[in-house]
Design a protein around this motif. Sequence first.
Motif, mmCIF file in Angstrom:
data_model
loop_
_atom_site.group_PDB
_atom_site.id
_atom_site.type_symbol
_atom_site.label_atom_id
_atom_site.label_comp_id
_atom_site.label_asym_id
_atom_site.label_seq_id
_atom_site.Cartn_x
_atom_site.Cartn_y
_atom_site.Cartn_z
ATOM 1 N N VAL A 13 -109.260 -133.356 98.846
ATOM 2 C CA VAL A 13 -110.123 -132.455 98.088
ATOM 3 C C VAL A 13 -110.672 -131.443 99.080
ATOM 4 O O VAL A 13 -111.374 -131.805 100.021
ATOM 5 N N THR A 14 -110.327 -130.165 98.890
ATOM 6 C CA THR A 14 -110.786 -129.135 99.820
ATOM 7 C C THR A 14 -112.126 -128.562 99.380
ATOM 8 O O THR A 14 -113.094 -128.598 100.125
ATOM 9 N N GLN A 15 -112.160 -128.004 98.181
ATOM 10 C CA GLN A 15 -113.405 -127.495 97.605
ATOM 11 C C GLN A 15 -113.257 -127.663 96.101
ATOM 12 O O GLN A 15 -112.543 -126.896 95.463
ATOM 13 N N PRO A 16 -113.906 -128.690 95.533
ATOM 14 C CA PRO A 16 -113.677 -129.008 94.121
ATOM 15 C C PRO A 16 -113.803 -127.779 93.227
ATOM 16 O O PRO A 16 -114.702 -126.982 93.440
ATOM 17 N N PRO A 17 -112.882 -127.573 92.320
ATOM 18 C CA PRO A 17 -111.776 -128.430 91.896
ATOM 19 C C PRO A 17 -110.473 -128.199 92.662
ATOM 20 O O PRO A 17 -109.425 -128.678 92.242
ATOM 21 N N LEU A 18 -110.516 -127.464 93.750
ATOM 22 C CA LEU A 18 -109.301 -127.200 94.523
ATOM 23 C C LEU A 18 -108.970 -128.387 95.418
ATOM 24 O O LEU A 18 -109.841 -128.946 96.076
ATOM 25 N N VAL A 19 -107.685 -128.747 95.426
ATOM 26 C CA VAL A 19 -107.212 -129.874 96.224
ATOM 27 C C VAL A 19 -105.877 -129.490 96.852
ATOM 28 O O VAL A 19 -105.263 -128.496 96.466
ATOM 29 N N THR A 20 -105.453 -130.268 97.815
ATOM 30 C CA THR A 20 -104.070 -130.178 98.283
ATOM 31 C C THR A 20 -103.411 -131.504 97.934
ATOM 32 O O THR A 20 -103.995 -132.574 98.110
ATOM 33 N N LEU A 21 -102.211 -131.402 97.415
ATOM 34 C CA LEU A 21 -101.453 -132.573 97.006
ATOM 35 C C LEU A 21 -100.138 -132.529 97.757
ATOM 36 O O LEU A 21 -99.327 -131.616 97.554
ATOM 37 N N ASP A 22 -99.949 -133.452 98.670
ATOM 38 C CA ASP A 22 -98.776 -133.478 99.553
ATOM 39 C C ASP A 22 -98.655 -132.161 100.323
ATOM 40 O O ASP A 22 -97.564 -131.620 100.505
ATOM 41 N N GLY A 23 -99.789 -131.614 100.751
ATOM 42 C CA GLY A 23 -99.808 -130.401 101.550
ATOM 43 C C GLY A 23 -99.705 -129.110 100.756
ATOM 44 O O GLY A 23 -99.745 -128.030 101.326
ATOM 45 N N LYS A 24 -99.565 -129.188 99.432
ATOM 46 C CA LYS A 24 -99.452 -128.000 98.594
ATOM 47 C C LYS A 24 -100.740 -127.818 97.793
ATOM 48 O O LYS A 24 -101.366 -128.798 97.360
ATOM 49 N N ALA A 25 -101.127 -126.556 97.581
ATOM 50 C CA ALA A 25 -102.344 -126.270 96.824
ATOM 51 C C ALA A 25 -102.192 -126.723 95.373
ATOM 52 O O ALA A 25 -101.143 -126.538 94.756
ATOM 53 N N ALA A 26 -103.242 -127.326 94.856
ATOM 54 C CA ALA A 26 -103.271 -127.778 93.467
ATOM 55 C C ALA A 26 -104.713 -127.678 92.980
ATOM 56 O O ALA A 26 -105.612 -127.289 93.733
ATOM 57 N N GLN A 27 -104.906 -128.001 91.721
ATOM 58 C CA GLN A 27 -106.244 -127.929 91.156
ATOM 59 C C GLN A 27 -106.455 -129.095 90.201
ATOM 60 O O GLN A 27 -105.540 -129.502 89.481
ATOM 61 N N LEU A 28 -107.685 -129.623 90.206
ATOM 62 C CA LEU A 28 -108.049 -130.661 89.248
ATOM 63 C C LEU A 28 -108.268 -130.022 87.886
ATOM 64 O O LEU A 28 -108.824 -128.929 87.790
ATOM 65 N N SER A 29 -107.831 -130.688 86.842
ATOM 66 C CA SER A 29 -108.044 -130.181 85.488
ATOM 67 C C SER A 29 -109.525 -130.304 85.131
ATOM 68 O O SER A 29 -110.258 -131.067 85.772
ATOM 69 N N PRO A 30 -109.990 -129.568 84.120
ATOM 70 C CA PRO A 30 -111.411 -129.653 83.749
ATOM 71 C C PRO A 30 -111.883 -131.069 83.406
ATOM 72 O O PRO A 30 -113.018 -131.423 83.660
ATOM 73 N N GLY A 31 -111.027 -131.903 82.872
ATOM 74 C CA GLY A 31 -111.423 -133.274 82.520
ATOM 75 C C GLY A 31 -110.871 -134.318 83.467
ATOM 76 O O GLY A 31 -110.698 -135.480 83.095
ATOM 77 N N ALA A 32 -110.589 -133.932 84.698
ATOM 78 C CA ALA A 32 -109.948 -134.843 85.656
ATOM 79 C C ALA A 32 -110.813 -136.070 85.917
ATOM 80 O O ALA A 32 -112.039 -135.991 85.967
ATOM 81 N N ARG A 33 -110.149 -137.210 86.084
ATOM 82 C CA ARG A 33 -110.823 -138.470 86.414
ATOM 83 C C ARG A 33 -110.243 -138.992 87.711
ATOM 84 O O ARG A 33 -109.028 -139.118 87.854
ATOM 85 N N ILE A 34 -111.131 -139.297 88.643
ATOM 86 C CA ILE A 34 -110.722 -139.885 89.923
ATOM 87 C C ILE A 34 -111.296 -141.290 89.967
ATOM 88 O O ILE A 34 -112.506 -141.476 89.853
#
Length: 130
Positions: A53-74
């Motif tokens: 998690v870089t800056q919520p909702p921004l994340v890196t997933l396997d080194g690639k930029a991704a984003q958590l969905s509005p209703g994401a559950r961790i």
Amino acid sequence: MNRCPVSLSTTGARRRAALLTLGLAVAGLSLPTLAQNQPRMFPAKALRGTLVVTQPPLVTLDGKAAQLSPGARIRGTNNMLLLSGGLVNQTLTVNYTLEAHGMVHDVWILTEAEAAEKRHTAASAAAAAN
């Protein structure tokens, strides 16, 4: 003058109620302990990856930029919900699912035993699709 005399039957009922309450409290405390020994079941479509998690909702997933969905559950290793802000800059081995727009929707942080199990990654799923 005592207008409400306490009889022996009332005292016995109070004791039974107190013992019943104590018994239920002890049983309630032991149930979460039993649940911790159960293996978690992940959806068949869940993929394995490394999440940061870089800056919520921004994340890196396997080194690639991704984003958590509005209703994401961790979910943590104990299956309790976690807030993404508490996981900033931690490298986590996870199982995850994507929603229809490609955003990360469900995330399970894995225990060592769960991480040792084989599971498809995004790269292997893409290779299998081709």
